[in-house]
Enzyme design. Sequence first.
Site, mmCIF file in Angstrom:
data_model
loop_
_atom_site.group_PDB
_atom_site.id
_atom_site.type_symbol
_atom_site.label_atom_id
_atom_site.label_comp_id
_atom_site.label_asym_id
_atom_site.label_seq_id
_atom_site.Cartn_x
_atom_site.Cartn_y
_atom_site.Cartn_z
ATOM 1 N N ALA A 297 43.508 6.953 74.921
ATOM 2 C CA ALA A 297 43.063 6.568 73.582
ATOM 3 C C ALA A 297 43.375 5.122 73.243
ATOM 4 C CB ALA A 297 43.696 7.496 72.541
ATOM 5 N N THR A 298 44.496 4.603 73.736
ATOM 6 C CA THR A 298 44.829 3.208 73.438
ATOM 7 C C THR A 298 43.788 2.263 74.001
ATOM 8 O OG1 THR A 298 47.221 3.571 73.240
ATOM 9 C CG2 THR A 298 46.506 1.359 73.880
ATOM 10 N N GLN B 235 43.859 13.082 67.373
ATOM 11 C CA GLN B 235 44.580 14.230 66.824
ATOM 12 C C GLN B 235 43.639 15.322 66.308
ATOM 13 O OE1 GLN B 235 47.743 14.705 67.115
ATOM 14 N NE2 GLN B 235 48.520 12.671 67.603
ATOM 15 N N HIS C 43 45.787 13.922 77.185
ATOM 16 C CA HIS C 43 47.186 14.384 77.180
ATOM 17 C C HIS C 43 47.634 14.960 75.839
ATOM 18 C CE1 HIS C 43 49.515 11.178 75.047
ATOM 19 N NE2 HIS C 43 48.468 10.446 75.347
ATOM 20 N N THR D 65 36.992 1.955 89.497
ATOM 21 C CA THR D 65 36.595 3.159 90.229
ATOM 22 C C THR D 65 36.906 4.392 89.390
ATOM 23 O OG1 THR D 65 37.100 2.087 92.326
ATOM 24 C CG2 THR D 65 36.923 4.489 92.346
ATOM 25 N N CYS E 133 54.605 5.884 69.150
ATOM 26 C CA CYS E 133 54.248 4.509 69.519
ATOM 27 C C CYS E 133 54.653 3.483 68.477
ATOM 28 C CB CYS E 133 52.743 4.409 69.779
ATOM 29 S SG CYS E 133 52.200 5.417 71.167
#
Length: 373
Positions: free
Chosen positions: A69-70, A178, A198, A234, A320
Amino acid sequence: MIYLDYAADSPVCDEVLEVFTKASHTYFANPNANHILGKEAKACLEKTTDEIAAMFKVKPQEIIYTSGATESNNLAIKGVAEHYGRKGKHLITTYLEHSSVTGPMSYLQEKGYEVDFVDILPNGQVDIEHLKELLRTDTILVSIAYVDSELGVRQNINQIGELIKTYPNCLFHVDATQAVGKLPIDTTYIDLMTFTAHKIYGLHGIGALIKKEKIFLTPSIHGGVSTTPFRSGTPSLALILSMKKALELAFAGESSHYEKVQAFNQLIREKLAHYPNVLINSSDKAVPYILNISLKGIKASDFQVKLAEKGIYISTKSACTTPNTPSRPVMALTRDRKRALSTLRISLSHLTTSEEIKTFLEVFDTCYQELSK
C-alpha cells in the site's frame, strides 16, 4: 499470547502460504520471458489478473501490482501530481490519512504544490460542506481513506466521489487498505484505489493500485514494461497468486467475519464505558475492526507495556507513525492534544475468540487499577 493489533498486520493464512509455495515451484520462469515456461507463467498471470479485476468489478488493465500500500499510495499521489500538474497544483486530503499518504503530500508541498486538509465532523467523517469550499478548478487530486487506520471511521466514499466528479480536472484517490476484505467495495466514483495483502492474512511484499483506464501516471519506478507501463519490475507471480487467494478468502467470509467482530467490539465498548478515565474515540461511523480509546491521566505507552507484560499486544497508534507524538486523527477529531497523546488502538479479527476478549477485559481492569493510582 493475545494479539489485538490486526490493523497493523495479520498472520498469514495457511492456504495463502500453500498457494505461494506451490506457485514458487511451479511458475519460476519470468512471465516476460519468450519461451514456453515464460508463456505459461504469463498465461497464469493474465488469468489471475482477470480474476482479481472481476472481484473489484474493474478491467484487468486497471490493476497495477506493487510491493504494498505504501508504494501504491506514493505512485497514485505523486504519479497524478507529476502528470497532471499542468492543470493545477492543488491537492486535498485529511488529517486521518496514513503516513504513506501524508508523506507524499508533504513531499509535493516542498515541490510547490498546495495541500489543503478538509475538516472532520465530530463523528470522524469528512465535512462535505468544507470540502465543497476547498475544491477549485485547479484541484487535481483528493485523497481520502475508505477507512482510516487509527479511528476506523468509514467515509461516505460515493458522496465524496460524486462531488469530485463535478470538477473535471480533479481525480479521487482512495486508500482502501483497512476496508478491502472487511466491507463491500464500490469503485464507481473512485479513480485510484490502493490495498495490500498483508492486512487480509496475505504475505508482505504484494499490493495493488487500481487505476481507472482513462487516467495516466508518471511512474515512480522506471524500467521495462512488465505488466504495465506505470510500474516496472519483474512480476512476482507467486505473490500475486497468494494475494488472489487472500482476497478470495476475505471476500467469502466478509459478512460472517463482520458480524462476529461487531459483537466483540460492542462488548468492549460496553465494558470500557464504565471506566471514568476511558474516552472512546471511535464513533458509531467506525468499522468494528478498530476501536480507538484515550486514557485520561494515564500514559498510553505505560498501559501498552503493562498489557504486553501480561501477553496482550495492542498499538498506541498506527504502526507507521512516529512514537511519542499526538495521534493526528484523534487530534483532528477532538482538538485535544492530551487526549491525542494518550491513545490506544484495539484492532480485532475474525480470528479473535470470546476467551481472548474476556481475558483482555480482565487484564485491562487490572492495568487500569494499577496505573490510575
